[in-house]
Design an enzyme around this catalytic site. Structure first.
Site, PDB file in Angstrom:
ATOM      1  N   GLN A 128      23.472 -17.062 -11.601  1.00  9.36           N
ATOM      2  CA  GLN A 128      24.761 -16.634 -12.131  1.00  9.36           C
ATOM      3  C   GLN A 128      24.980 -17.275 -13.497  1.00  9.36           C
ATOM      4  OE1 GLN A 128      27.778 -17.678  -9.212  1.00  9.36           O
ATOM      5  NE2 GLN A 128      27.744 -15.629  -8.373  1.00  9.36           N
ATOM      6  N   CYS A 169       0.807  -1.204   0.000  1.00  6.90           N
ATOM      7  CA  CYS A 169       0.000   0.000   0.000  1.00  6.90           C
ATOM      8  C   CYS A 169       0.846   1.263   0.000  1.00  6.90           C
ATOM      9  CB  CYS A 169      -0.870   0.013   1.251  1.00  6.90           C
ATOM     10  SG  CYS A 169      -0.016  -0.588   2.706  1.00  6.90           S
ATOM     11  N   CYS A 197      24.891 -28.716 -17.812  1.00  7.61           N
ATOM     12  CA  CYS A 197      24.690 -27.405 -18.445  1.00  7.61           C
ATOM     13  C   CYS A 197      25.584 -26.333 -17.838  1.00  7.61           C
ATOM     14  CB  CYS A 197      23.235 -26.970 -18.299  1.00  7.61           C
ATOM     15  SG  CYS A 197      22.033 -28.207 -18.775  1.00  7.61           S
ATOM     16  N   CYS A 227      18.886 -32.084 -27.065  1.00  6.76           N
ATOM     17  CA  CYS A 227      19.472 -32.289 -25.735  1.00  6.76           C
ATOM     18  C   CYS A 227      19.459 -33.775 -25.378  1.00  6.76           C
ATOM     19  CB  CYS A 227      18.677 -31.492 -24.703  1.00  6.76           C
ATOM     20  SG  CYS A 227      19.068 -31.862 -22.982  1.00  6.76           S
ATOM     21  N   ARG A 271      -1.156   3.516  -5.725  1.00  6.59           N
ATOM     22  CA  ARG A 271      -0.487   2.509  -4.898  1.00  6.59           C
ATOM     23  C   ARG A 271      -1.486   1.530  -4.293  1.00  6.59           C
ATOM     24  NH1 ARG A 271       4.915   4.189  -4.028  1.00  6.59           N
ATOM     25  NH2 ARG A 271       5.200   2.452  -2.581  1.00  6.59           N
ATOM     26  N   GLU A 292      16.480 -14.295 -19.866  1.00  2.53           N
ATOM     27  CA  GLU A 292      16.893 -12.982 -19.378  1.00  2.53           C
ATOM     28  C   GLU A 292      18.202 -12.476 -19.972  1.00  2.53           C
ATOM     29  OE1 GLU A 292      18.426 -12.532 -15.369  1.00  2.53           O
ATOM     30  OE2 GLU A 292      18.143 -14.655 -15.015  1.00  2.53           O
ATOM     31  N   PHE A 351      -3.445  -2.039  -1.123  1.00  3.33           N
ATOM     32  CA  PHE A 351      -3.452  -2.869  -2.333  1.00  3.33           C
ATOM     33  C   PHE A 351      -3.383  -4.303  -1.849  1.00  3.33           C
ATOM     34  CE2 PHE A 351      -2.089  -2.952  -7.000  1.00  3.33           C
ATOM     35  CZ  PHE A 351      -2.473  -4.270  -7.164  1.00  3.33           C
ATOM     36  N   CYS A 363      28.455 -28.994 -22.578  1.00  7.44           N
ATOM     37  CA  CYS A 363      27.361 -29.762 -23.173  1.00  7.44           C
ATOM     38  C   CYS A 363      27.861 -30.505 -24.412  1.00  7.44           C
ATOM     39  CB  CYS A 363      26.209 -28.831 -23.542  1.00  7.44           C
ATOM     40  SG  CYS A 363      24.867 -29.649 -24.424  1.00  7.44           S
ATOM     41  N   ASN A 409       2.590  -0.915   5.800  1.00  7.46           N
ATOM     42  CA  ASN A 409       2.837  -1.233   4.393  1.00  7.46           C
ATOM     43  C   ASN A 409       3.949  -2.273   4.369  1.00  7.46           C
ATOM     44  OD1 ASN A 409       3.459  -1.404   1.704  1.00  7.46           O
ATOM     45  ND2 ASN A 409       4.330   0.647   1.541  1.00  7.46           N
ATOM     46  N   GLY A 410       3.608  -3.532   4.193  1.00  9.12           N
ATOM     47  CA  GLY A 410       4.647  -4.549   4.181  1.00  9.12           C
ATOM     48  C   GLY A 410       4.087  -5.916   4.463  1.00  9.12           C
ATOM     49  N   GLN A 452      11.570 -18.661 -10.554  1.00  8.20           N
ATOM     50  CA  GLN A 452      11.773 -19.746 -11.504  1.00  8.20           C
ATOM     51  C   GLN A 452      11.652 -21.076 -10.785  1.00  8.20           C
ATOM     52  OE1 GLN A 452      15.799 -19.623 -13.154  1.00  8.20           O
ATOM     53  NE2 GLN A 452      16.424 -18.295 -11.485  1.00  8.20           N
ATOM     54  N   LYS A 486      14.579 -22.835  -8.722  1.00  7.16           N
ATOM     55  CA  LYS A 486      15.126 -22.183  -7.526  1.00  7.16           C
ATOM     56  C   LYS A 486      14.336 -20.920  -7.209  1.00  7.16           C
ATOM     57  CE  LYS A 486      18.840 -20.352 -10.466  1.00  7.16           C
ATOM     58  NZ  LYS A 486      20.267 -20.071 -10.572  1.00  7.16           N
TER      59      LYS A 486
END
Length: 1531
Positions: free
Chosen positions: A994, A27, A1159, A1153, A57, A919, A235, A1164, A255-256, A985, A988
């Site tokens: 990395q 919020c 990987c 694959c 907000r 990404e 919110f 590979c 707010n949290g 994802q 994990k």
């Protein structure tokens, strides 16, 4: 906010605590007050104005009109109330109090009678009842349907005033609430006391900001005067309208999110008995329970704060105890040891309520705010000449003219800001904390009573024979993989093992193999409503410190309560355990082994015997209980209680008998060796653990001749036996920090007992006995079955033919004859042949291999049937139509080879599906059609690919925006059909990632704006998506730059994901992707692959259900991914609510694959996941392989639809009534698994309305400019133009839409015009985000968070109004997380920035006059110059670029994170010129007085600069005198 007790999401099994799992909110909050002035209506008016300015907000319900909630806390309007109740004597108002009540009209008489009874019992007089005047016509539909009657009851006391009266009112309110709760369930649903006080009152409701003042007529009446106002705009992810959910609460506006809530509540319940002391003794039964599992985090935090305040603590002191700052190694506290001592004293008595939070508070005497230890919420404040003080989530919300403002500031991490309403004074952070910390001699108490145990060496002797060790390993459930892949790896490297390609073995409850109890627990993680934390780069806020010893009464502290043992780690060795058991508190060792006989048929009676024994010992003074399964001699007729089962049972037993606070539990166990095991034991109550068999295993490995040989030839590091065991402990500690951090928790003491897991496959009897409050939705093994499984495993250790080596059960790596893996060689080879030969028979064989097998996933226990007749297949929707619903998973270019990445994209585009970029960015040459393909399928422009067709396109339709922001440029964004925000994802969740340096080739480095060969760190998602409103802002930003692209949000299945998805839908996302725990193609910690997240079947069902119930389902598309491999999977997913389907691993297999699962090594063997050219040359895939696979699958889907009697997929989406149990797939472990949650849709009909458009941001400031023909002409003609206009905080992401328009026309660097846009005012969030070359934004005023986010070129100049120029260096001018992910351009801000400045900057150049914590974090390029003071943790994870920090007070070095970077003085002439030139440019642009002073006295100031250098920049003429054309400038 108070959570509903009758939550609409009904489940047949234990869901834990509904409000904890299903209530999420964020919020905008703030306060307004005034010193040295009489109370006035202006305060109320300013607060309402501020609420209106923060409407963005908040959130709205599905009707678009009913708000998620807004409210205001103000002083009681006695003048207004007097108009209704003329028997009030205003001169005696200090004897009066008011209860503000929500009630259903039909229950009013009952409540009046109850209040009358209470007034008589507690000897107060009811003066009268006031019907609060409201205007119901302004309410939205949903709010109107749930509108309560709002009443005020006025009381009068004859002798109590102020603090004593409020304490009495607290007791009365609790008593009334208890009676209603226990006797009138139907009334309790609608009854709520918003406030009951002699000084404050709360007006709130399920309304939007602008409606609050219109609805409550009191608030628009100028007779309403107050000296302060606290306000809140909510919110919420749960949109079921309930008025009591709105805030403020009684003392706070929050707010949290409190991530550790269940643990906090358990500990509070345990400590309630302590409150039978002093004043509260006679009211004990009335006041308890203090907290409530069915209430939300905000409500419970408010309840504990309320208790502390009424017990005599100020709100400031109470919040310092409950939400402490990260005080260890804090430079700002180096001269204030008394504050550190205060925190240290209370850290033993009260675990932190940990999580991101801005808490605004007031008790009527003080109004203030405090920020969490990470500073993960913005808070800006101003002070005016006339004495007004405003603090808010955003600046620019109170409407004061700049010439009225005399001071500006912001709250940093852990800081507090207050206004004393009684003494009319403003209190800063240090003065508040010093005053509180000096009240008692905390240092003296600690020195006298707290001890830290000495460090003892590890044992060194190893005289066990191999057989006895194997027997020990077998008894306690170790396998060969556990020893070799986990324990030995940790001992040699001090790191957790890494693996890849997800988890493809059966769930523990479905497996035919024996699994330990730990394997039924899945770690939970942060997503959307709160952020994960980076435990490596932000370790300064993390701590594994734990305390042993009894906890005293928090309300009445004394010297003896400091008595405790401080452990820096919960992992102790054998000698440290011996010391604790003999030299500290009175300790008792309880053995968990027992004799097997006819009476021992399950664990329960033995567990209860131990619990009763512990209770007796505690009552006799024992303060440390050591649960031990260590025996000198194992025999066949014994069995041990699994340590997790035992500690959980004892923990909850002692909570229920209210003795838990008197004792610490230590575990000495052999059945604990990986990070997940430790996390489970700590999460269910263990304070410390001695893993004696794990240490013995390390010693065995170290003494093995093979190990010695590997050390001698350099293949293993040359370690001593002490170092090897310490490595193991270090690896576990790092892993624990990662598990804490993925949930957004910083302190082990807060994780302790917090139970942040979901159970998959354990029955209710086990949950009730040991894991009460933990979500368990499937049922499963009961105590008898668990006992039988455990005893069978135990007895196997005494077989005559005990093998000489532990068996390899294949839980991690595939082995013939071991645990079943879905991605096995036979499946892969069959699929390769099928797609390469376009062979339907081979696809049928592939399908049969996946369907006729043992169950692995929940969906394997399901089938489908229909009462409709079969229809001809030519009446079913076409293959081409079905193919449009298929997508590939987000796999980055970098993790994958260029060949694989482009082949996937071309195949998906060719067939009408969508590929996902991952990404890593994309090469702009991929955005154009390939039209130079020859007859052999080769193209000169894509010479590395085979099997091409003319008109192929290699651009990924879905472009991902992840936390690393690699390659995210305007051109990249504008060339997307969908923009995916990766929150988590599957492999994990809650972690970053990395890309190893060996995978960062020159080509990859170019795309990612970084240096070749340098490891790239992708942070956890916590920079601009650390709350629901910030995610909504990023969604807004992406719609802004590319209004023609749908925006998707990727989540991972976890309990509570449904309400998170509701918030995402209200945040204007177009697509929600639900990923299962078993997905993931990249490298991840093995413990994350195996133990985090849950099956997508649970997540998808929950999301679809919650969105339906909240009337939000038609606002989004739902996509699912995670182990989908067949058309049957697609059909089941559709029946559960999915409209689109993602494929990761199987798509990679289809393109070549071979599941080598290496990987992350860059080796590979078939060129799929490597950047090595020699291996990439082996890549076998062509686009048609993947096209063939998806056509096969689409044909299978058509065939099933035909059999079911449905013409299209959309006809069955959400039609759960077709799902049935598959009785052919038997489970060997239990007959008690219950999948009703997957079948019991409360709205069992197919979805009829679908989202097929793109959500809009509405009309924005950029549109105003783009409608100007002279402006668009300047873009099209690439000419020069200047525009001037005003701006407000509600104008967000200004510049992005213009940039998108330019990028669409000219690409990355093609625009050569000059657009000068001058703004005056306060810019909203994301000012200048994603702007391009040729755009020059000049703002006179200030800005909020995310300035320059993702900027790619151009210039942003922000300067204060002329009246504030002289103080610009002291004032914040921009907010948090500015320049995040920038890929170019200049930012000159004449003032200070907040936290996380220039995070992941890769090419931008900036000058600023001060920054908060974490500046230049993860930076990979660019130039940053800071001309003022800085916060902590500078340069954490910084791998490229340069930074210069002015260090006028010689404090900078203590604030650097030197894990990667190194500081040095400016050495070379080139560096001096670089620094001076950009400061000169900055001074010209901003007219900075500070910059002019520096330039005028350059020779003095130059020596005060530190140059911050990552290794990749160490050998250049800017950093190294050896490469300079001049001699050193240092004399």
């Amino acid at each position: 906010m108070q959570a509903p007790k009758y939550f609409t999401y009904k489940l047949s099994q234990s869901i834990g605590s509904p409000s904890i799992n299903y209530e999420r909110d964020a919020c905008g909050v703030g306060f307004v007050t005034c010193v040295n002035q009489e109370p006035s209506y202006k305060i109320v008016d300013k607060a309402l104005y501020a609420l209106n300015c923060m409407e963005h907000r908040g959130g709205c319900s599905a009707d678009g009109e009913s708000g998620d909630g807004s409210g205001i806390t103000v002083q009681i309007p006695w003048k207004l109330i007097h108009l209704s109740l003329d028997n009030i004597h205003l001169e005696q108002k200090h004897f009066y109090s008011v209860a503000m009540i929500f009630i259903a009209p039909e229950h009013l008489n009952y409540i009046k009678n109850l209040f009358n009874w209470a007034s008589e019992k507690y000897q107060l007089q009811i003066i009268g009842w006031r019907n609060v005047p409201v205007n119901s016509s302004v309410l939205g539909k949903q709010a109107k349907e749930n509108e309560p009657l709002v009443m005020q009851c006025v009381f009068k006391s004859t002798n109590l005033i102020a603090k004593e009266l409020d304490k009495y009112l607290y007791i009365i309110r609790k008593h009334i609430e208890k009676i209603v709760n226990q006797t009138e369930v139907s009334i309790n649903k609608s009854f709520y006391i918003c406030s009951f006080s002699s000084s404050m009152i709360v007006y709130k409701g399920m309304v939007r900001s602008e409606i609050l003042g219109q609805y409550y007529l009191d608030l628009s009446n100028e007779l309403y005067t107050s000296s302060f106002a606290v306000y809140h705009r909510r919110f919420s992810t749960n949109t079921m309208p309930k008025w009591s959910l709105a805030q403020p609460m009684r003392f706070i506006a929050h707010n949290g999110e409190i991530n550790t809530l269940l643990g906090n509540l358990n500990w509070m319940k345990s400590k309630e008995l302590l409150f039978k002391d002093g004043y509260w003794d006679k009211f004990y039964d009335t006041l308890t329970p203090i907290t409530n599992l069915e209430n939300s985090d905000s409500s419970n935090l408010d309840a504990v704060l309320e208790l502390l305040i009424h017990s005599g603590k100020s709100p400031q002191e109470a919040l310092m105890i409950l939400i402490p700052e990260a005080y260890k190694n804090q430079p700002n506290l180096s001269q204030h040891s008394e504050i550190v001592d205060f925190y240290e004293y209370y850290s033993h008595l009260q675990e932190a309520w940990d999580g991101p939070a801005l808490v605004v508070f007031s008790d009527g005497k003080v109004v203030g705010a405090t920020l969490d230890r990470n500073g993960l919420r913005p808070a800006r404040y101003i002070v005016t000449k006339s004495g007004f003080i405003s603090l808010s989530s955003e600046t620019g919300v109170t409407g004061f003219d700049e010439d009225e403002i005399i001071t500006k500031g912001r709250l940093g991490p852990g800081q507090m800001f207050c206004v004393d309403l009684i003494n009319n004074s403003i209190l800063d952070n240090l003065s508040i904390k010093q005053t509180i910390a000096k009240k008692l001699p905390y240092k003296k108490w600690l020195n006298n009573a707290q001890v830290s145990i000495p460090t003892y060496p590890y044992l060194e002797d190893f005289n066990s024979d191999v057989t006895s060790v194997i027997r020990l390993h077998t008894v306690f459930g170790y396998s060969n993989e556990d020893v070799e892949l986990v324990i030995e790896h940790m001992a040699s490297s001090a790191k957790e093992p890494t693996f890849c390609m997800g988890d493809d073995i059966p769930l523990a409850v479905l497996s035919k193999k024996t699994h330990l109890l730990y394997d039924y627990f899945k770690q939970r993680f942060a997503q959307v409503t709160n952020p994960a934390i980076d435990p490596l780069r932000e370790s300064l806020v993390m701590s594994l410190t734990t305390y042993l010893g009894p906890k005293g009464n928090l309300l009445n502290v004394s010297d003896f309560m400091a008595k405790s043992i401080r452990l820096e780690s919960p992992i102790i060795n054998e000698q440290e355990l011996f010391y604790l058991s003999t030299n500290t508190f009175k300790a008792s060792v309880i053995k968990t082994f027992f004799i097997l006989n006819q009476d021992a048929i399950n664990y329960k009676s033995k567990i209860l015997d131990i619990c009763k024994d512990c209770k007796n010992q505690i009552e006799n003074g024992v303060e440390l209980i050591i649960l031990s399964d260590r025996l000198d001699d194992l025999t066949k007729n014994q069995l041990f209680i699994p340590p997790l089962l035992m500690v959980g049972a004892l923990h909850h037993y002692l909570i229920n008998v209210k003795l838990r606070h008197k004792v610490s539990i230590i575990i000495e166990t052999a059945q604990c060796w990986n990070t997940h095991h430790f996390a489970c034991l700590i999460g269910y109550g263990a304070s410390a653990i001695c893993p004696y068999l794990a240490f013995l295993t390390v010693r065995q490995w170290w003494n093995n001749p093979k190990t010695k040989k590997l050390m001698s030839n350099g293949k293993l590091p040359n370690l001593t036996i002490q170092q090897a065991q310490n490595n193991y402990r270090s690896a576990i500690e790092k892993g624990l920090l990662k598990i804490l951090s993925k949930m957004g928790i910083c302190l082990l003491s807060s994780y302790h007992g917090a139970q942040i897991f979901e159970i998959l496959g354990l029955g209710q009897d086990i949950v009730d006995l040991s894991f009460s409050g933990t979500t368990s939705r499937l049922g499963g093994l009961n105590l008898d079955e668990l006992f039988q499984s455990s005893s069978n495993l135990y007895r196997s250790a005494f077989d005559i033919n005990l093998p000489k080596k532990l068996p390899n059960l294949g839980y991690v790596q595939y082995r013939p004859g071991a645990e079943y893996h879905v991605n096995n060689p036979e499946m892969s080879k069959t699929l390769h042949k099928a797609v390469r030969n376009n062979d339907h028979n081979l696809y049928s064989k592939y399908k049969k291999l996946l369907i006729d097998r043992e169950p692995v996933n929940l969906r394997d226990l399901l089938s489908f049937s229909s009462n409709r007749s079969f229809i001809p297949i030519d009446q079913v929707e076409s293959v081409d139509s079905i193919l449009t619903r298929f997508c590939t998973g987000g796999m980055s270019l970098g993790a994958l080879s260029r060949e694989t990445h482009e082949t996937l994209a071309i195949a998906m585009n060719r067939m009408g599906g969508k590929s996902n970029s991952g990404e890593g960015g994309e090469d702009s040459k991929r955005f154009v059609v390939i039209n130079d393909v020859d007859d052999s399928g080769m193209s000169k422009s894509f010479s590395h690919l085979k099997g091409l067709h003319n008109n192929d396109v290699a651009s990924s339709a879905i472009k991902q925006i992840a936390s690393g922001r690699f390659g995210v440029t305007p051109e990249y964004l504008i060339n997307a059909k969908q923009l995916e925000i990766k929150i988590a994802q599957g492999a994990k969740p809650g972690e970053g990632g990395q890309l190893p340096g060996k995978k960062v080739s020159p080509y990859i480095a170019t795309l990612r704006n970084c240096k070749p060969g340098v490891t790239l760190i992708s942070p956890p998602p916590h920079h601009d998506i650390y709350s629901i409103e910030d995610l909504a802002q990023l969604i807004f930003d992406l719609h802004q730059i590319n209004p023609n692209a749908q925006v998707s949000v990727k989540l991972v299945a976890s309990v509570g994901i449904g309400t998170i998805a509701a918030g995402v839908a209200k945040g204007n996302a177009d697509i929600i992707q639900i990923s299962g725990h078993d997905g993931g193609t990249g490298a991840s910690p093995l413990s994350s692959i195996k133990h985090a997240g849950i099956p997508w079947e649970l997540g998808l069902t929950e999301v679809h259900q919650i969105l339906l119930e909240n009337n939000l389902r038609e606002r989004v598309i739902i996509r699912v991914d995670g182990g989908l491999r067949t058309g049957q999977d697609v059909i089941l997913a559709a029946l559960m609510g999915a409209e689109e389907f993602g494929f990761g691993t199987v798509a990679m297999i289809a393109t070549g694959c071979v599941m080598a699962r290496i990987c992350h090594t860059n080796n590979c063997p078939v060129g799929v996941a490597t950047q090595r050219q020699d291996l990439r040359n082996r890549f076998p895939g062509i686009p048609s392989d993947l096209v063939n696979f998806f056509i096969f699958m689409a044909e299978e889907v058509r065939s099933i639809l035909s059999q079911l009697g449905y013409k299209s997929l959309k006809d069955i989406i959400g039609l759960t009534s077709l799902i049935k149990y598959n009785n052919t797939n038997k489970i060997t472990k239990t007959s008690n698994l219950n999948l009703n949650i997957l079948l019991g849709n409360s709205i069992p009909k197919a979805l009829s309305n679908f989202h097929n458009s793109i959500h809009s941001n509405g009309y924005v400031l950029d549109d105003l400019l783009l409608k100007d023909t002279s402006f668009t002409y300047a873009i099209k003609s690439q000419s020069k133009l200047t525009k001037t206009l005003s701006i407000a905080n509600t104008d967000r992401c200004v510049g992005a839409r213009i940039s998108g328009f330019i990028a669409k026309c000219y690409g990355q660097d093609g625009f050569h015009g000059d657009l000068q846009i001058n703004f005056y005012g306060v810019a909203g969030q994301s000012f200048g985000s994603f702007i391009s070359q040729g755009m020059y934004l000049n703002l006179i005023g200030e800005a909020n968070d995310y300035v320059g986010k993702g900027m790619n070129g151009g210039e942003i100049i922000i300067s204060p109004p002329s009246i504030h120029v002289s103080n610009a260096s002291q004032y914040p001018i921009i907010g948090n997380t500015c320049l995040y992910g920038a890929t170019g351009g200049y930012l000159f801000a004449h003032g200070r920035a907040g936290e996380r400045f220039a995070v992941r900057n890769s090419s931008a150049r900036a000058v600023i006059e001060g920054v908060g914590d974490h500046a230049c974090e993860y930076m990979t390029g660019g130039l940053i110059v800071v001309l003022g003071s800085s916060g902590r943790n500078i340069g954490a994870g910084m791998t490229g670029g340069l930074a210069y920090f002015l260090d006028e007070d010689d404090t900078l070095l203590s604030k650097l994170n030197t894990e990667i970077i190194k500081p040095q003085k400016v050495l070379t002439k080139e560096a001096e010129e670089q620094l001076k030139n950009i400061i000169e440019l900055y001074e010209i642009k901003t007219k900075s007085i500070k910059a002019k002073n520096i330039l005028d006295q350059w020779h003095i100031y130059l020596e005060m600069f530190w140059q911050i250098i990552p290794p990749s920049e160490a050998n250049s003429n800017l950093t190294n005198i050896e490469y300079s054309s001049y001699s050193s400038i240092i004399k």
